[in-house]
Design a protein around this motif. Structure first.
Motif, PDB file in Angstrom:
ATOM      1  N   PRO A   1      34.726  24.069  38.560  1.00 38.00           N
ATOM      2  CA  PRO A   1      35.965  23.754  37.837  1.00 38.00           C
ATOM      3  C   PRO A   1      35.798  24.008  36.337  1.00 38.00           C
ATOM      4  CG  PRO A   1      34.744  21.753  38.272  1.00 38.00           C
ATOM      5  CD  PRO A   1      34.001  22.871  38.962  1.00 38.00           C
ATOM      6  N   ALA A   2      36.885  23.967  35.605  1.00 32.10           N
ATOM      7  CA  ALA A   2      36.830  24.091  34.145  1.00 32.10           C
ATOM      8  C   ALA A   2      35.942  22.990  33.580  1.00 32.10           C
ATOM      9  CB  ALA A   2      38.228  23.989  33.566  1.00 32.10           C
ATOM     10  N   ARG A   3      35.200  23.304  32.528  1.00 34.48           N
ATOM     11  CA  ARG A   3      34.267  22.334  31.950  1.00 34.48           C
ATOM     12  C   ARG A   3      34.837  21.620  30.728  1.00 34.48           C
ATOM     13  NH1 ARG A   3      28.596  25.117  31.394  1.00 34.48           N
ATOM     14  NH2 ARG A   3      27.979  22.959  31.080  1.00 34.48           N
ATOM     15  N   PHE A   4      35.850  22.214  30.087  1.00 35.46           N
ATOM     16  CA  PHE A   4      36.468  21.592  28.920  1.00 35.46           C
ATOM     17  C   PHE A   4      37.611  20.686  29.355  1.00 35.46           C
ATOM     18  CE2 PHE A   4      34.896  25.621  26.982  1.00 35.46           C
ATOM     19  CZ  PHE A   4      34.020  25.056  26.070  1.00 35.46           C
ATOM     20  N   THR A   5      37.843  19.620  28.610  1.00 39.12           N
ATOM     21  CA  THR A   5      38.985  18.751  28.870  1.00 39.12           C
ATOM     22  C   THR A   5      40.223  19.337  28.194  1.00 39.12           C
ATOM     23  OG1 THR A   5      38.699  17.410  26.885  1.00 39.12           O
ATOM     24  CG2 THR A   5      37.450  16.738  28.856  1.00 39.12           C
ATOM     25  N   ALA A   6      41.372  18.772  28.491  1.00 36.91           N
ATOM     26  CA  ALA A   6      42.635  19.240  27.903  1.00 36.91           C
ATOM     27  C   ALA A   6      42.668  19.050  26.390  1.00 36.91           C
ATOM     28  CB  ALA A   6      43.807  18.519  28.553  1.00 36.91           C
ATOM     29  N   THR A   7      41.869  18.141  25.857  1.00 33.91           N
ATOM     30  CA  THR A   7      41.837  17.942  24.406  1.00 33.91           C
ATOM     31  C   THR A   7      40.783  18.797  23.719  1.00 33.91           C
ATOM     32  OG1 THR A   7      40.311  16.070  24.591  1.00 33.91           O
ATOM     33  CG2 THR A   7      42.686  15.570  24.606  1.00 33.91           C
ATOM     34  N   GLU A   8      39.977  19.531  24.496  1.00 32.59           N
ATOM     35  CA  GLU A   8      38.917  20.368  23.929  1.00 32.59           C
ATOM     36  C   GLU A   8      39.258  21.851  23.920  1.00 32.59           C
ATOM     37  OE1 GLU A   8      35.076  17.638  25.155  1.00 32.59           O
ATOM     38  OE2 GLU A   8      35.768  19.184  26.556  1.00 32.59           O
TER      39      GLU A   8
END
Length: 69
Positions: A36-43
């Protein structure tokens, strides 16, 4: 006063600063078949065709900068 734009970069800039392949950074943004994507929505977020990533996100996912300087 700190400039907020100093805390954000494109995926290409991030790859150069951390000495990574650009595809590695983009896959951390989007994820891929096996992860899955490793960054969060705020990153990280996409603006048009460009991924924008925070310095904090890069440091959390990839550690300190690893430039060849």
């Amino acid at each position: 006063m700190e400039n907020v734009l100093d805390k954000v970069m494109t995926a290409t800039e991030a790859a150069q600063l951390w000495n990574l392949a650009p595809i590695t950074v983009r896959q951390a943004c989007t994820g891929y078949a096996k992860a899955p994507a490793r960054f969060t929505a705020t990153e990280a977020r996409k603006s048009g065709n460009t991924w924008l990533i925070s310095v904090d996100g890069m440091e959390r996912v990839f550690g300190n900068k690893r430039t060849n300087d």
